[in-house]
Design a protein around this motif. Structure first.
Motif, mmCIF file in Angstrom:
data_model
loop_
_atom_site.group_PDB
_atom_site.id
_atom_site.type_symbol
_atom_site.label_atom_id
_atom_site.label_comp_id
_atom_site.label_asym_id
_atom_site.label_seq_id
_atom_site.Cartn_x
_atom_site.Cartn_y
_atom_site.Cartn_z
ATOM 1 N N GLN A 82 0.832 -1.210 0.000
ATOM 2 C CA GLN A 82 0.000 0.000 0.000
ATOM 3 C C GLN A 82 0.863 1.255 0.000
ATOM 4 O O GLN A 82 0.589 2.217 -0.716
ATOM 5 C CB GLN A 82 -0.923 -0.013 1.224
ATOM 6 N N LYS A 83 1.934 1.239 0.787
ATOM 7 C CA LYS A 83 2.852 2.381 0.871
ATOM 8 C C LYS A 83 3.488 2.670 -0.491
ATOM 9 O O LYS A 83 3.598 3.831 -0.905
ATOM 10 C CB LYS A 83 3.930 2.051 1.914
ATOM 11 N N PHE A 84 3.877 1.594 -1.202
ATOM 12 C CA PHE A 84 4.509 1.769 -2.510
ATOM 13 C C PHE A 84 3.495 2.230 -3.555
ATOM 14 O O PHE A 84 3.848 2.968 -4.470
ATOM 15 C CB PHE A 84 5.184 0.463 -2.947
ATOM 16 N N ILE A 85 2.229 1.793 -3.423
ATOM 17 C CA ILE A 85 1.180 2.254 -4.344
ATOM 18 C C ILE A 85 0.941 3.747 -4.130
ATOM 19 O O ILE A 85 0.842 4.526 -5.082
ATOM 20 C CB ILE A 85 -0.123 1.446 -4.137
ATOM 21 N N ASP A 86 0.881 4.161 -2.841
ATOM 22 C CA ASP A 86 0.666 5.586 -2.528
ATOM 23 C C ASP A 86 1.813 6.446 -3.048
ATOM 24 O O ASP A 86 1.606 7.578 -3.489
ATOM 25 C CB ASP A 86 0.533 5.775 -1.005
ATOM 26 N N ALA A 87 3.033 5.904 -2.985
ATOM 27 C CA ALA A 87 4.206 6.658 -3.435
ATOM 28 C C ALA A 87 4.327 6.670 -4.956
ATOM 29 O O ALA A 87 5.177 7.367 -5.509
ATOM 30 C CB ALA A 87 5.471 6.064 -2.820
ATOM 31 N N GLY A 88 3.498 5.876 -5.634
ATOM 32 C CA GLY A 88 3.533 5.828 -7.088
ATOM 33 C C GLY A 88 4.600 4.899 -7.641
ATOM 34 O O GLY A 88 4.906 4.943 -8.832
ATOM 35 N N LYS A 89 5.167 4.072 -6.797
ATOM 36 C CA LYS A 89 6.210 3.146 -7.266
ATOM 37 C C LYS A 89 5.608 1.861 -7.822
ATOM 38 O O LYS A 89 6.268 1.132 -8.543
ATOM 39 C CB LYS A 89 7.169 2.808 -6.116
ATOM 40 N N LEU A 90 4.368 1.572 -7.445
ATOM 41 C CA LEU A 90 3.680 0.377 -7.938
ATOM 42 C C LEU A 90 2.354 0.778 -8.577
ATOM 43 O O LEU A 90 1.678 1.702 -8.109
ATOM 44 C CB LEU A 90 3.397 -0.595 -6.785
ATOM 45 N N ASP A 91 1.983 0.073 -9.657
ATOM 46 C CA ASP A 91 0.697 0.298 -10.306
ATOM 47 C C ASP A 91 -0.294 -0.716 -9.743
ATOM 48 O O ASP A 91 -0.101 -1.930 -9.888
ATOM 49 C CB ASP A 91 0.853 0.126 -11.820
ATOM 50 N N ALA A 92 -1.354 -0.238 -9.085
ATOM 51 C CA ALA A 92 -2.302 -1.121 -8.405
ATOM 52 C C ALA A 92 -3.063 -2.009 -9.391
ATOM 53 O O ALA A 92 -3.593 -3.050 -9.006
ATOM 54 C CB ALA A 92 -3.280 -0.307 -7.575
ATOM 55 N N ALA A 93 -3.106 -1.618 -10.669
ATOM 56 C CA ALA A 93 -3.875 -2.390 -11.647
ATOM 57 C C ALA A 93 -3.299 -3.788 -11.834
ATOM 58 O O ALA A 93 -4.045 -4.757 -11.958
ATOM 59 C CB ALA A 93 -3.908 -1.656 -12.985
ATOM 60 N N SER A 94 -1.977 -3.893 -11.867
ATOM 61 C CA SER A 94 -1.385 -5.233 -12.009
ATOM 62 C C SER A 94 -0.057 -5.283 -11.269
ATOM 63 O O SER A 94 0.925 -4.690 -11.698
ATOM 64 C CB SER A 94 -1.176 -5.566 -13.487
#
Length: 156
Positions: A82-94
């Motif tokens: 979740q932290k990496f998704i919020d930081a924009g380092k991970l794309d939650a779609a896949s």
């Protein structure tokens, strides 16, 4: 106060005992090692030795087993995802194992990536990994996402 008046607190700095440096030190002559014998010599290591008797660690029964071909998984917690998704380092779609490595969340995949339920996830994420705990699967489903557990690539 001047620079030459600075002092350490009393008792803060204890002087090191200089062993075997004369009778006035209180630890002179034999340096606190007693008279003669193996332990008075240098280079002696007798940790588990019991003077010829069978040592305790050899008398006790051996238990347990380490599986030589066991799997080692890289572990990731949901809170970190979740932290990496919020930081924009991970794309939650896949989110795949490769994307986790690319983002820097996991150093290497080892035998696969296992997701555990520590922390909270709020993003609607689609995660595909080798393993996951039941609580992690529930938490992702509750947030509106999906967590699919793929069988690891058969290396053997």
């Amino acid at each position: 106060m001047k620079l030459h008046e600075l002092r350490d607190n009393p008792g803060a700095a204890k002087k090191r005992t200089r062993v075997a440096r004369g009778p006035g030190s209180g630890k002179g002559k034999m340096g606190g090692r007693g008279i003669k014998g193996q332990k008075s010599r240098s280079g002696v290591a007798i940790n588990g030795y019991e003077g010829g008797q069978m040592p305790l660690y050899q008398r006790l029964p051996k238990r347990g087993f380490n599986k030589p071909n066991r799997k080692a998984y890289a572990v990731v917690n949901l809170g970190l995802i979740q932290k990496f998704i919020d930081a924009g380092k991970l794309d939650a779609a896949s989110i795949t194992e490769d994307s986790l490595v690319a983002s820097g969340l996991v150093r290497r995949k080892l035998d696969g990536v296992r997701v555990l339920a520590k922390g909270e996830i709020t993003a609607k994420a689609t995660i595909s990994v080798t393993g996951a705990s039941a609580a992690a699967v529930d938490a992702v489903a509750k947030a509106g996402g999906t967590l699919t557990v793929a069988a690891p690539a058969a290396a053997e």
